[in-house]
Enzyme design. Structure first.
Site, PDB file in Angstrom:
ATOM      1  N   LYS A  73       0.815  -1.229   0.000  1.00 48.75           N
ATOM      2  CA  LYS A  73       0.000   0.000   0.000  1.00 48.75           C
ATOM      3  C   LYS A  73       0.847   1.276   0.000  1.00 48.75           C
ATOM      4  CE  LYS A  73      -3.993  -2.079   2.255  1.00 48.75           C
ATOM      5  NZ  LYS A  73      -4.972  -1.996   3.340  1.00 48.75           N
ATOM      6  N   ASP A 110     -10.131   2.193   2.560  1.00 45.89           N
ATOM      7  CA  ASP A 110     -10.221   1.433   3.819  1.00 45.89           C
ATOM      8  C   ASP A 110     -11.035   2.168   4.881  1.00 45.89           C
ATOM      9  OD1 ASP A 110      -8.771  -0.789   2.995  1.00 45.89           O
ATOM     10  OD2 ASP A 110      -6.854   0.098   3.550  1.00 45.89           O
TER      11      ASP A 110
END
Ligand code: ATR
Length: 282
Positions: A73, A110
Site C-alpha cells: 500500500k 479502507d
C-alpha cells in the site's frame, strides 16, 4: 450463431502473500450483480521488489485498475501520479486506476469501508463516543481520518511501541481529540468502541487488555477477519460487548467503494456480508 466479442476489462488485487484473498470473490460477485460482463478480477502474487514492473506489465496487458494489499500500500502511494486527499492522509493507497491518459490515480477506501460497516451495517454510534484503537501501524493510519470525521468525543491510540502512537496522534491532532497511550496506562479507563488494528489477531494473539476496558453496552471491532472468531472478537463477547465482530464487513465495503471508483456503479453489499458466502472455505 453470432460470435460475441467481449473486450475484457482487467482488474486484480496485488499482494504478498495473496492466495487467501477474498477480493476476487467479492468483485466477481459485484460484477455479476451489476451486469458488468466484460470485467475480470484476479489475485496476483506480487512481492514488493517487483511491484512497479508488475503494475506496468498489468497496464500493458489491458489492465484498468488494481487493489493493493499488504505489503504494497505504501509503494502504491509512492508510485501513483496523483492521489486523493484521503489517500494522502493515510500515506497509503489500496485502489489504483489507470486513467485514459495513461497516468495512475491512487485512492484509499479502507477508512470509508470501516465507517460504512460501523454506521450503516451495524448501526454503531460514534458521535460523542470514546474510541480506543489498538495498534499504531498502517492499518490505524488508514482509518483515523474517517473515524475523526464522525466527531467522536475522543480517539485514543494505544500501542506496544508508544512513540508510534504519539506520532500518529500528533499527525491527526488537527482533525479531532486524539490521544496516545501505552497498554499499562489503560487500567481505570473504559471506552465505548474498541477497534483492534494490531497484527496480533493474525498470529492468534491478543494485546494485554484490562477486564474493565469496555464500557457498558460497548462495541468491539476487529479489522482482521477469519473463518473462526478472532481472539479479539472472543474477548469482546466475553466482556459483554453489544456487538463484537471481525472486519469482513469492512472488507466488502472498501471493495464496493473501489468498484464504484472503477466502474461508476455502487454495488449492493449487505446481502453479501450477511450471506456467509465469504466465511466458507475457498
Ligand atoms: P499494519 O500496516 O497492518 O497496521 P504494522 O504496521 O506492522 O501493520 O503494524 C502492526 C501493529 O500491530 C503495530 O502497531 C504493532 O505494534 P508495534 O508498533 O509495537 O510493533 C501491533 N502488534 C503486532 N503484534 C502485536 C501483539 N501481539 N500485541 C500488541 N500489538 C501488536
Amino acid at each position: 450463431m453470432v460470435a460475441k466479442h467481449i473486450n475484457e476489462q482487467r482488474y486484480a488485487v496485488f499482494g504478498h502473500p495473496i492466495k487467501h484473498s477474498l477480493s476476487p470473490r467479492i468483485h466477481r460477485h459485484f460484477a455479476e450483480q451489476t451486469g458488468q460482463k466484460a470485467m475480470s478480477y484476479t489475485a496476483i502474487d506480487v512481492p514488493a521488489e517487483t511491484f512497479k514492473a508488475a503494475v506496468t506489465d498489468f497496464y500493458n496487458q489491458g489492465g484498468k485498475g488494481l487493489n493493493c494489499t499488504v505489503p504494497l500500500k505504501e509503494l502504491a502511494y509512492d508510485f501513483a501520479d496523483d492521489v486523493s486527499a484521503r489517500a494522502q492522509r493515510c500515506g497509503a493507497v489500496n485502489t489504483l486506476m489507470f486513467k485514459d491518459d495513461g497516468s495512475l490515480y491512487g485512492d484509499n477506501t479502507d477508512g470509508i469501508g470501516l465507517i460504512r460497516d460501523l454506521t450503516v451495517n451495524l448501526n454503531i454510534p460514534i458521535q460523542d463516543r470514546t474510541v480506543l484503537i489498538l495498534g499504531a501501524g498502517g492499518a490505524t493510519r488508514g482509518i483515523l481520518e474517517m473515524l475523526l470525521n464522525e466527531t467522536p468525543k475522543q480517539v485514543c491510540i494505544v500501542n506496544r511501541t508508544q512513540s508510534k502512537a504519539h506520532d500518529l496522534a500528533e499527525l491527526f491532532a488537527g482533525l479531532g481529540y486524539v490521544t496516545a497511550s501505552g497498554y499499562q496506562e489503560l487500567n481505570q479507563q473504559s471506552f465505548d468502541l474498541i477497534i483492534n488494528a494490531t497484527a496480533a489477531s493474525l498470529h492468534g494473539d491478543l494485546p494485554p487488555l484490562p477486564n474493565t476496558l469496555l464500557a457498558d453496552n460497548g462495541y468491539c471491532y476487529d479489522l482482521a477477519y477469519a473463518l473462526e472468531p478472532t481472539p479479539f472478537v472472543k474477548w469482546g463477547i466475553e466482556h459483554g460487548a453489544d456487538i463484537s465482530v471481525d472486519g469482513i464487513g469492512m472488507l466488502v465495503e472498501q471493495a464496493a467503494e473501489a468498484f464504484y471508483i472503477w466502474r461508476g456503479v455502487y454495488p449492493e453489499t449487505r446481502l453479501l456480508i450477511e450471506s456467509n458466502l465469504l466465511k466458507q472455505k475457498q
